[in-house]
Design a protein around this motif. Sequence first.
Motif, PDB file in Angstrom:
ATOM      1  N   GLN A   2      42.299  35.666  29.916  1.00  0.00           N
ATOM      2  CA  GLN A   2      42.262  34.656  30.969  1.00  0.00           C
ATOM      3  C   GLN A   2      42.087  33.257  30.400  1.00  0.00           C
ATOM      4  N   GLU A  17      46.320  37.170  37.736  1.00  0.00           N
ATOM      5  CA  GLU A  17      46.899  38.512  37.786  1.00  0.00           C
ATOM      6  C   GLU A  17      46.584  39.382  36.580  1.00  0.00           C
ATOM      7  N   GLU A  29      43.934  40.360  35.554  1.00  0.00           N
ATOM      8  CA  GLU A  29      42.871  41.279  35.973  1.00  0.00           C
ATOM      9  C   GLU A  29      43.435  42.617  36.473  1.00  0.00           C
ATOM     10  N   TYR A  30      44.653  42.612  36.979  1.00  0.00           N
ATOM     11  CA  TYR A  30      45.233  43.793  37.613  1.00  0.00           C
ATOM     12  C   TYR A  30      46.278  44.507  36.749  1.00  0.00           C
ATOM     13  N   TRP A  31      46.485  44.060  35.549  1.00  0.00           N
ATOM     14  CA  TRP A  31      47.443  44.704  34.663  1.00  0.00           C
ATOM     15  C   TRP A  31      46.864  46.027  34.171  1.00  0.00           C
ATOM     16  N   ARG A  32      47.739  46.944  33.789  1.00  0.00           N
ATOM     17  CA  ARG A  32      47.293  48.192  33.173  1.00  0.00           C
ATOM     18  C   ARG A  32      46.700  47.850  31.806  1.00  0.00           C
TER      19      ARG A  32
END
Length: 178
Positions: A81, A106, A108-111
Amino acid sequence: MNSDHSLEHVYQAFLVAQDSFRVTRQTVRERYQPSMRRTQFVGATPEQAEAALAQASKQASDLAVLALFATFERYVIEHLQTANERLAVGHPVEYSRKLAEKFKGEVEYWRFEEILDLFKPGLDADQIGQVKQIKKYRDWIAHRNTNRPAPMPATPKTAFQVLSQAADQIRLIHTLPN
Protein backbone atom coordinates in the motif's frame (compact mmCIF):
# COMPACT_ATOMS: atom_id res chain seq x y z
CA MET A 1 12.51 -9.00 10.34
CA ASN A 2 13.60 -6.53 12.98
CA SER A 3 13.21 -7.77 16.54
CA ASP A 4 10.85 -4.87 17.27
CA HIS A 5 8.38 -6.15 14.69
CA SER A 6 5.18 -7.97 15.55
CA LEU A 7 6.38 -11.37 14.31
CA GLU A 8 8.93 -11.42 17.10
CA HIS A 9 6.25 -10.54 19.68
CA VAL A 10 3.94 -13.30 18.44
CA TYR A 11 6.71 -15.88 18.48
CA GLN A 12 7.93 -14.85 21.94
CA ALA A 13 4.36 -15.18 23.29
CA PHE A 14 4.23 -18.69 21.85
CA LEU A 15 7.54 -19.58 23.54
CA VAL A 16 6.19 -18.33 26.88
CA ALA A 17 3.07 -20.46 26.38
CA GLN A 18 5.24 -23.52 25.67
CA ASP A 19 7.25 -22.84 28.84
CA SER A 20 3.98 -22.57 30.75
CA PHE A 21 2.89 -25.97 29.46
CA ARG A 22 6.20 -27.47 30.64
CA VAL A 23 5.81 -25.92 34.10
CA THR A 24 2.22 -27.12 34.30
CA ARG A 25 3.20 -30.67 33.27
CA GLN A 26 5.79 -30.73 36.06
CA THR A 27 3.30 -29.31 38.56
CA VAL A 28 0.73 -31.97 37.63
CA ARG A 29 3.32 -34.78 37.74
CA GLU A 30 4.43 -33.72 41.21
CA ARG A 31 0.77 -33.26 42.25
CA TYR A 32 1.65 -29.86 43.74
CA GLN A 33 -1.76 -29.09 45.23
CA PRO A 34 -1.42 -25.34 45.98
CA SER A 35 -0.78 -24.58 42.30
CA MET A 36 -3.52 -26.90 41.08
CA ARG A 37 -6.37 -25.36 43.07
CA ARG A 38 -9.17 -23.93 40.95
CA THR A 39 -7.85 -25.58 37.77
CA GLN A 40 -9.24 -28.35 35.63
CA PHE A 41 -6.45 -30.61 36.87
CA VAL A 42 -7.96 -31.10 40.31
CA GLY A 43 -9.07 -34.71 40.42
CA ALA A 44 -7.69 -35.51 36.96
CA THR A 45 -5.52 -38.54 36.49
CA PRO A 46 -1.98 -37.91 35.25
CA GLU A 47 -3.01 -39.41 31.90
CA GLN A 48 -6.01 -37.09 31.60
CA ALA A 49 -3.89 -34.08 32.52
CA GLU A 50 -1.18 -35.04 30.03
CA ALA A 51 -3.74 -35.53 27.25
CA ALA A 52 -5.32 -32.13 27.99
CA LEU A 53 -1.91 -30.44 28.01
CA ALA A 54 -0.84 -32.15 24.78
CA GLN A 55 -4.04 -31.03 23.08
CA ALA A 56 -3.65 -27.47 24.41
CA SER A 57 -0.02 -27.36 23.29
CA LYS A 58 -0.96 -28.49 19.77
CA GLN A 59 -3.72 -25.87 19.65
CA ALA A 60 -1.28 -23.18 20.83
CA SER A 61 1.16 -24.20 18.09
CA ASP A 62 -1.51 -24.01 15.42
CA LEU A 63 -2.72 -20.65 16.70
CA ALA A 64 0.85 -19.35 16.71
CA VAL A 65 1.25 -20.31 13.03
CA LEU A 66 -2.09 -18.63 12.31
CA ALA A 67 -1.05 -15.45 14.13
CA LEU A 68 2.42 -15.40 12.59
CA PHE A 69 1.02 -15.68 9.08
CA ALA A 70 -1.70 -13.09 9.69
CA THR A 71 0.97 -10.69 10.97
CA PHE A 72 3.19 -11.36 7.95
CA GLU A 73 0.25 -10.96 5.56
CA ARG A 74 -0.64 -7.58 7.11
CA TYR A 75 3.00 -6.46 6.80
CA VAL A 76 3.17 -7.37 3.11
CA ILE A 77 -0.15 -5.68 2.28
CA GLU A 78 0.82 -2.52 4.15
CA HIS A 79 4.18 -2.57 2.39
CA LEU A 80 2.44 -2.72 -0.98
CA GLN A 81 0.00 0.00 0.00
CA THR A 82 2.91 2.37 0.51
CA ALA A 83 3.94 1.68 -3.10
CA ASN A 84 1.07 3.92 -4.13
CA GLU A 85 3.24 6.90 -3.15
CA ARG A 86 5.60 6.05 -6.00
CA LEU A 87 2.71 5.51 -8.39
CA ALA A 88 1.16 8.86 -7.46
CA VAL A 89 4.17 10.85 -8.69
CA GLY A 90 4.14 9.25 -12.14
CA HIS A 91 3.10 10.70 -15.48
CA PRO A 92 0.50 11.83 -16.38
CA VAL A 93 -0.07 13.21 -12.90
CA GLU A 94 -3.88 12.95 -12.72
CA TYR A 95 -3.92 9.40 -14.09
CA SER A 96 -1.07 8.36 -11.80
CA ARG A 97 -2.83 9.78 -8.75
CA LYS A 98 -6.05 7.88 -9.57
CA LEU A 99 -4.14 4.69 -10.28
CA ALA A 100 -2.29 5.02 -6.97
CA GLU A 101 -5.53 5.42 -5.01
CA LYS A 102 -7.14 2.46 -6.77
CA PHE A 103 -4.06 0.35 -6.11
CA LYS A 104 -3.96 1.31 -2.43
CA GLY A 105 -7.64 0.54 -1.91
CA GLU A 106 -7.81 -2.72 -3.81
CA VAL A 107 -4.54 -4.44 -2.86
CA GLU A 108 -6.28 -5.45 0.36
CA TYR A 109 -8.58 -7.76 -1.64
CA TRP A 110 -6.06 -9.45 -3.92
CA ARG A 111 -5.30 -13.15 -3.51
CA PHE A 112 -2.27 -13.36 -1.28
CA GLU A 113 -0.56 -15.96 -3.49
CA GLU A 114 -0.67 -13.41 -6.34
CA ILE A 115 0.73 -10.73 -4.06
CA LEU A 116 3.64 -13.01 -3.17
CA ASP A 117 4.35 -13.57 -6.85
CA LEU A 118 4.95 -9.81 -7.22
CA PHE A 119 8.08 -10.25 -5.11
CA LYS A 120 9.60 -13.07 -7.21
CA PRO A 121 12.35 -10.96 -8.68
CA GLY A 122 13.63 -10.24 -5.17
CA LEU A 123 12.65 -13.42 -3.33
CA ASP A 124 13.72 -16.77 -4.71
CA ALA A 125 11.09 -19.28 -5.78
CA ASP A 126 11.91 -21.67 -2.91
CA GLN A 127 11.36 -18.96 -0.32
CA ILE A 128 8.04 -17.96 -1.87
CA GLY A 129 7.12 -21.66 -2.04
CA GLN A 130 7.82 -22.05 1.68
CA VAL A 131 5.67 -19.01 2.48
CA LYS A 132 2.85 -20.41 0.34
CA GLN A 133 3.12 -23.77 2.11
CA ILE A 134 2.78 -22.03 5.49
CA LYS A 135 -0.23 -20.16 4.11
CA LYS A 136 -1.86 -23.46 3.08
CA TYR A 137 -1.40 -24.75 6.61
CA ARG A 138 -2.66 -21.45 8.05
CA ASP A 139 -5.76 -21.71 5.85
CA TRP A 140 -6.33 -25.27 7.01
CA ILE A 141 -6.00 -24.20 10.67
CA ALA A 142 -8.45 -21.35 10.15
CA HIS A 143 -11.08 -23.31 8.21
CA ARG A 144 -10.52 -27.00 9.12
CA ASN A 145 -12.11 -28.27 5.93
CA THR A 146 -12.41 -31.96 6.76
CA ASN A 147 -13.17 -32.78 3.11
CA ARG A 148 -9.59 -31.91 2.24
CA PRO A 149 -6.46 -33.56 3.57
CA ALA A 150 -4.39 -31.50 5.96
CA PRO A 151 -1.38 -29.92 4.26
CA MET A 152 2.12 -30.41 5.56
CA PRO A 153 2.14 -28.82 9.03
CA ALA A 154 4.41 -25.91 9.87
CA THR A 155 5.84 -25.43 13.33
CA PRO A 156 5.77 -21.98 14.88
CA LYS A 157 9.58 -21.93 14.81
CA THR A 158 9.69 -22.70 11.08
CA ALA A 159 6.90 -20.22 10.34
CA PHE A 160 8.69 -17.53 12.33
CA GLN A 161 12.02 -18.15 10.58
CA VAL A 162 10.62 -18.36 7.04
CA LEU A 163 8.26 -15.39 7.39
CA SER A 164 10.89 -13.24 9.13
CA GLN A 165 13.41 -13.95 6.37
CA ALA A 166 10.84 -13.12 3.68
CA ALA A 167 9.85 -9.89 5.42
CA ASP A 168 13.50 -8.90 5.80
CA GLN A 169 14.11 -9.55 2.09
CA ILE A 170 11.03 -7.54 1.11
CA ARG A 171 12.12 -4.65 3.31
CA LEU A 172 15.70 -4.78 2.01
CA ILE A 173 14.85 -4.97 -1.67
CA HIS A 174 11.62 -2.99 -1.93
CA THR A 175 12.19 -0.04 0.39
CA LEU A 176 13.56 3.11 -1.16
CA PRO A 177 16.77 4.37 0.43
CA ASN A 178 16.53 7.71 2.22
